[in-house]
Design a protein around this motif. Sequence first.
Motif, short mmCIF file in Angstrom:
data_model
loop_
_atom_site.label_atom_id
_atom_site.label_comp_id
_atom_site.label_asym_id
_atom_site.label_seq_id
_atom_site.Cartn_x
_atom_site.Cartn_y
_atom_site.Cartn_z
N SER A 1 0.59 1.59 0.06
CA SER A 1 -0.33 2.03 1.13
C SER A 1 -1.14 3.25 0.71
N SER B 1 1.48 0.94 10.62
CA SER B 1 1.50 2.39 10.37
C SER B 1 0.10 2.88 10.01
N ALA B 2 -0.58 2.14 9.17
CA ALA B 2 -1.95 2.52 8.79
C ALA B 2 -2.87 2.49 10.01
N GLU C 1 9.40 1.52 13.41
CA GLU C 1 9.05 2.94 13.28
C GLU C 1 7.63 3.15 13.81
N ALA D 1 -1.65 7.20 5.31
CA ALA D 1 -2.62 6.31 4.66
C ALA D 1 -3.75 5.96 5.62
N GLY D 2 -3.39 5.65 6.85
CA GLY D 2 -4.40 5.30 7.85
C GLY D 2 -5.30 6.48 8.18
N GLN E 1 3.71 -2.75 6.68
CA GLN E 1 3.03 -1.47 6.45
C GLN E 1 1.73 -1.29 7.24
N MET F 1 -8.20 -1.82 5.22
CA MET F 1 -6.93 -1.32 4.69
C MET F 1 -6.36 -2.32 3.70
N GLY G 1 -2.40 5.55 11.95
CA GLY G 1 -3.11 6.69 11.36
C GLY G 1 -4.58 6.68 11.72
N MET G 2 -5.18 5.50 11.65
CA MET G 2 -6.60 5.39 12.01
C MET G 2 -6.81 5.73 13.48
N GLY H 1 2.82 5.65 5.80
CA GLY H 1 1.83 4.67 6.25
C GLY H 1 0.81 5.27 7.20
N THR H 2 1.26 6.13 8.11
CA THR H 2 0.35 6.78 9.04
C THR H 2 -0.62 7.67 8.28
N GLN I 1 8.97 5.85 6.27
CA GLN I 1 8.05 4.77 5.89
C GLN I 1 6.79 4.87 6.73
N ASN I 2 6.99 5.08 8.03
CA ASN I 2 5.84 5.25 8.93
C ASN I 2 5.11 6.55 8.66
N LEU I 3 5.83 7.56 8.19
CA LEU I 3 5.21 8.84 7.82
C LEU I 3 4.12 8.60 6.77
N GLN J 1 5.90 2.39 0.19
CA GLN J 1 4.76 2.77 1.02
C GLN J 1 3.83 3.70 0.24
#
Lengths: 311, 277
Positions: free
Chosen positions: A91, B129-130, B163, A62-63, B126, B119, B133-134, A59-60, A55-57, A87
């Motif tokens: 996301s 997590s975003a 997570e 996406a960021g 969620q 976002m 990534g940022m 979402g990360t 899920q974090n994979l 996600q």
Amino acid sequence: MGKATREAYGEALKELGGRYKDIIVLDADLSKSTKTNVFAKAYPDRFFNVGIAEQNLIGTAAGLAAAGKIPFVSTFAMFATGRAYEQVRNSVGYPHLNVKICATHAGLTVGEDGATHQAIEDIGLMRAIPGMTVIVPADATETHQAVAWAAEYKGPVYIRLGRMAVPDVFGESYAFAPGKAALLAEGADLTIIACGVMVAPARRAADELTQAGLTARVLNMPTIKPIDSAAIIKAARDTGAVVTCEEHTVIGGLGSAVAEVLVENVPVPMERVGILDTFGESGTPDALLAKYSLTVADIVRAAKRVVERKS
Amino acid sequence: MSTQLTPEKTAELAKRATAVRKNILEMVTAAKSGHPGGSLSAADILVTLYFAVMRVDPHAPADPERDRFVLSKGHAAPVLYATLAERGFLPHSELTTLRQVDSRLQGHPDMKGVPGVDMSTGSLGQGLSAANGMALAGRVDGKDWRVYALLGDGELEEGQVWEAAMFAAHYKLDNLTAFVDYNGLQIDGPVSEVMSPLPIPEKWRAFGWHVLEIDGHDYNAIYGAIETAKTVKGKPTMIVATTVKGKGVCSMEGVADWHGKAPSTDECAKFLAELCG
């Protein structure tokens, strides 16, 4: 025998890493299997293992995409599209972010790991998300080109890759065109449309059908979404019957996508070769393909059935 | 770097927060649905971020060098829209289109349509997590912009949050500062009764974060914690902000029922009169 599409993916990623400095690769503790480890060795500063946390994979990724990066994320198809479905939808899909989900070990040919690891509905899940491009490459050459295209394209892409080695279908002159079918053989009595690991058997089935006096057009359909409606409609008009072949449940995948086009445009007899609404099991890939009716002989039988239905 | 706001700045933030709260009430009332309670509890944090901390420019909302904000508790969209309007990203007149067909102001934030929304969020768990990534993208490129995220306390019940918590600490994302809007209530009641995420600070510490505990309605405390977070190296910072659901409207304060219910027009008039400032 050629190499597995996942092998070609790893090589393509490494090559693209040199060309696109914004490519970042994420994996969820399966980098040796998904072959993202090839990229990781070449570009350790742009590879991040998220651990067993899909899920974090997503979402990360996406960021990263929201901040201008080109994230390629890999794990098994089961976890990328199943565990992290929502996600991917909310996301990545909803904001139409530039995330490339390259999932390996799709379909029954995961083999011995069994049903829990055999994603047989991933095409349907990804295809249902608005704006998602879905690609199922047939061999190493097509994989390489599809991955390169995905790096250039702006938007979410799902690429379905396999574990086992597959025959080389295409020569060096092949040019993958997104959203376009590729003509592999010409014929008049029916059209066989296949994707992924079923493309090579589809071509062999066409060869065998000539012994029965039937000629089949064979289309490789690497892009399941957006589907090449024009090629499907033309095939139906020219040959009057269609067989689809996929290593996926017949619900929601290539067969469904083709059926949707046919029913609304040129309703001709159609047969779907695929997994018949059931889970897989442990076994060698070849044993599973045989048991779940995904062989050359199964395609030949479907072809004969569909031709009989024409009149 | 001062960790204290000037009295003038504090007064300005209070004034802005009152305007934001007024807009939250009006837009949720006009929409006849939405989430006022958790919007009001987060208002002081967002106002401090957007008026005293974040490097953002309403005339260049997509500036790659900007600080980012992820509203992980996306149902508090009204406080984000109201704050963005107050900061000049959106016309105030648009706020009452919230949740109506053809409006950019979706029930939960949509980054595609709204300038200043970094976002798309709404499905709980969620956003962090975003934000990871940022923050990772900024780190890879050696940028100095920072990433902020706001989570709900009930949201901590989502597995993905943990997570993401692991990831941020593992990769030492010290350019990431997150908040828990600890108002103690979720839809079905107190968080401690529905499914306790307590103790919150200890959990984040155990996951490897630098943790600060503050009063989420004290501008100096919010500002000071954020400035402290900027000096923390090698760890992301979690600011656990104790807040009051429905803060600023006496009749709404601490009432779980106002999590996801819009006031009637009459109630809104009464609540607006209760707003101080």
